[in-house]
Design an enzyme around this catalytic site. Structure first.
Site, mmCIF file in Angstrom:
data_model
loop_
_atom_site.group_PDB
_atom_site.id
_atom_site.type_symbol
_atom_site.label_atom_id
_atom_site.label_comp_id
_atom_site.label_asym_id
_atom_site.label_seq_id
_atom_site.Cartn_x
_atom_site.Cartn_y
_atom_site.Cartn_z
ATOM 1 N N ASP A 82 44.778 72.130 14.208
ATOM 2 C CA ASP A 82 46.249 72.133 14.411
ATOM 3 C C ASP A 82 46.836 71.004 14.591
ATOM 4 O O ASP A 82 46.452 70.308 15.444
ATOM 5 C CB ASP A 82 46.455 73.408 15.308
ATOM 6 C CG ASP A 82 47.882 73.449 15.739
ATOM 7 O OD1 ASP A 82 48.759 73.916 14.942
ATOM 8 O OD2 ASP A 82 48.266 73.847 16.839
ATOM 9 N N HIS A 184 57.955 74.738 19.977
ATOM 10 C CA HIS A 184 56.988 74.781 20.693
ATOM 11 C C HIS A 184 57.280 74.706 22.082
ATOM 12 O O HIS A 184 58.233 74.509 22.661
ATOM 13 C CB HIS A 184 55.963 73.576 20.465
ATOM 14 C CG HIS A 184 55.268 73.504 18.991
ATOM 15 N ND1 HIS A 184 55.761 72.505 18.126
ATOM 16 C CD2 HIS A 184 54.201 74.248 18.326
ATOM 17 C CE1 HIS A 184 54.874 72.675 16.976
ATOM 18 N NE2 HIS A 184 54.218 73.673 17.490
ATOM 19 N N ASN A 234 51.289 81.142 15.250
ATOM 20 C CA ASN A 234 50.866 80.175 16.198
ATOM 21 C C ASN A 234 51.099 80.490 17.586
ATOM 22 O O ASN A 234 52.490 80.721 17.903
ATOM 23 C CB ASN A 234 51.074 78.748 16.063
ATOM 24 C CG ASN A 234 50.413 78.224 14.777
ATOM 25 O OD1 ASN A 234 49.900 78.672 13.983
ATOM 26 N ND2 ASN A 234 50.347 76.695 14.452
ATOM 27 N N THR A 237 51.217 78.656 24.478
ATOM 28 C CA THR A 237 51.736 78.495 25.707
ATOM 29 C C THR A 237 51.788 80.262 26.531
ATOM 30 O O THR A 237 51.449 80.137 27.602
ATOM 31 C CB THR A 237 53.410 78.263 25.590
ATOM 32 O OG1 THR A 237 53.323 76.847 24.799
ATOM 33 C CG2 THR A 237 54.163 77.935 27.043
HETATM 34 P P1 13P Z 1 53.444 77.986 21.687
HETATM 35 O O1 13P Z 1 52.727 77.187 22.488
HETATM 36 O O2 13P Z 1 54.786 77.863 21.911
HETATM 37 O O3 13P Z 1 53.215 79.403 21.353
HETATM 38 O O4 13P Z 1 53.295 77.321 20.173
HETATM 39 C C1 13P Z 1 51.801 77.148 19.685
HETATM 40 C C2 13P Z 1 51.715 76.551 18.407
HETATM 41 O O5 13P Z 1 52.921 76.488 17.614
HETATM 42 C C3 13P Z 1 50.693 75.618 18.106
HETATM 43 O O6 13P Z 1 50.637 74.891 17.064
#
Ligand code: 13P
Length: 337
Positions: A82, A184, A234, A237
């Site tokens: 990622d 994010h 994705n 968090t």
């Molecule tokens: P979040 O942590 O906001 O869910 O996003 C994760 C992400 O996009 C990882 O590339």
């Protein structure tokens, strides 16, 4: 074994209108519990390691663990890098056996992003590894930065439809991460996704689309985004936060406890619950057939099986398999001499 690359995995998701959850792993417990969630949900899954998280897990150390875990389950598992930022990181992930990589050139001007992504695609495709690119820029904290502050998306960084067409045509990438109001980390207020832009991008480019910054988006918005062409979501968090809420509670209720395993067990069972819940909302739950059905990559319809769900053994030939095969042949030849 069920190791699969992103292209094959998301072809099924796109065809059947669901999204596969891509969950970031930052320690070994995450691997076990996300995998358990996928098996119990009969769902395909993407396990991803972000370059910014190399400080928690070394890529070369975790890769064999991920690959083995994937080979031991029947649901399809894609092992994905990622937000890789450099060619060196791409090559490291390919060499370690990842089946998919993201080159994130979104901070560069368009021309440079196109040039770099195309180069990565050429290399990765030659060994059966899929490539995700990013266009526009998904804002917010870098994934997983501690004490995240809430963010709103900035429209000036949204993905432009005409750029998406060029990016797709000139790079040959497999999946595209777009910026449509997603960020994010934590959102400031309710996220407002630009669904009209999503629809326009979906109509203009044919490859599966990816939504980063899943945590904080409502179930209804997820379902709408999936219905409009999002095939990979994705999510990080939210699982970290859910585990931490349990940790705080446990410490409050057991201030004198010295049992770390009890704390970790509680936190991880909460993480697993959230992952299973997301798989349900994303529509990937139950997409893997319990027994033999059509292979995901097979176009032979003469076998008489018409269950459209993913065959448990669906797999792609990946670099690691080739290495194993070639090594075995070399050993056999040596033994015969
Ligand atoms: P979040 O942590 O906001 O869910 O996003 C994760 C992400 O996009 C990882 O590339």
């Amino acid at each position: 074994m069920a190791l699969i690359n992103m292209k094959d995995l998301l072809a099924h998701a796109k065809q059947h209108k669901y999204a596969v959850g891509a969950f970031n792993i930052t320690n070994l417990d995450f691997v076990d519990h996300i995998m358990d969630a996928a098996v119990e949900s009969n769902s395909p899954v993407i396990m991803q390691l972000a370059e910014v998280h190399f400080r928690y897990l070394n890529l070369e150390d975790i890769a064999p663990i991920l690959i083995n875990a994937a080979k031991n389950v029947s649901v399809p598992v894609c092992i994905h890098l990622d937000h890789g930022k450099s060619l060196k990181t791409m090559i490291r992930a390919i060499r370690a056996g990842f089946t998919s990589i993201m080159y994130d050139g979104s901070e560069h001007p368009l021309e440079e992003n196109i040039k770099n992504t195309a180069e990565v695609v050429k290399i990765a495709h030659s060994v059966g590894v899929s490539v995700e690119g990013e266009l526009g820029n998904v804002g917010g904290e870098a994934v997983g930065v501690e004490a995240a502050t809430p963010h709103t998306a900035s429209e000036e960084f949204y993905t432009r439809v005409e750029d998406a067409v060029r990016f797709n045509d000139e790079t040959g990438l497999d999946t595209l991460a777009i910026s449509i109001g997603n960020v994010h980390g934590l959102y400031k207020g309710d996220p407002k996704l630009d669904f009209a832009r999503l629809t326009a991008i979906r109509d203009a480019v044919d490859i599966p689309l990816v939504l980063h910054g899943g945590s904080g988006i409502s179930d209804d918005d997820f379902k709408k985004a999936v219905s409009l062409g999002i095939c990979k979501i994705n999510f990080y968090t939210g699982i970290s936060q859910a585990a931490m809420i349990k940790v705080h509670k446990f410490i409050q209720e057991h201030p004198k406890s010295i049992s770390y395993p009890d704390l970790a067990k509680l936190a991880m069972s909460e993480l697993k619950k959230v992952v299973m819940d997301r798989m349900d909302v994303f529509g990937s739950k139950g997409q893997c057939a319990a027994d033999k059905t059509l292979c995901i990559t097979c176009s032979d319809t003469s076998c008489g099986l018409d269950d459209p769900r993913i065959k448990p053994e669906a797999k792609t030939v990946v670099y690691q398999d080739l290495v194993d095969k070639i090594s075995l042949e070399v050993l056999n030849n040596l033994n015969q001499k």
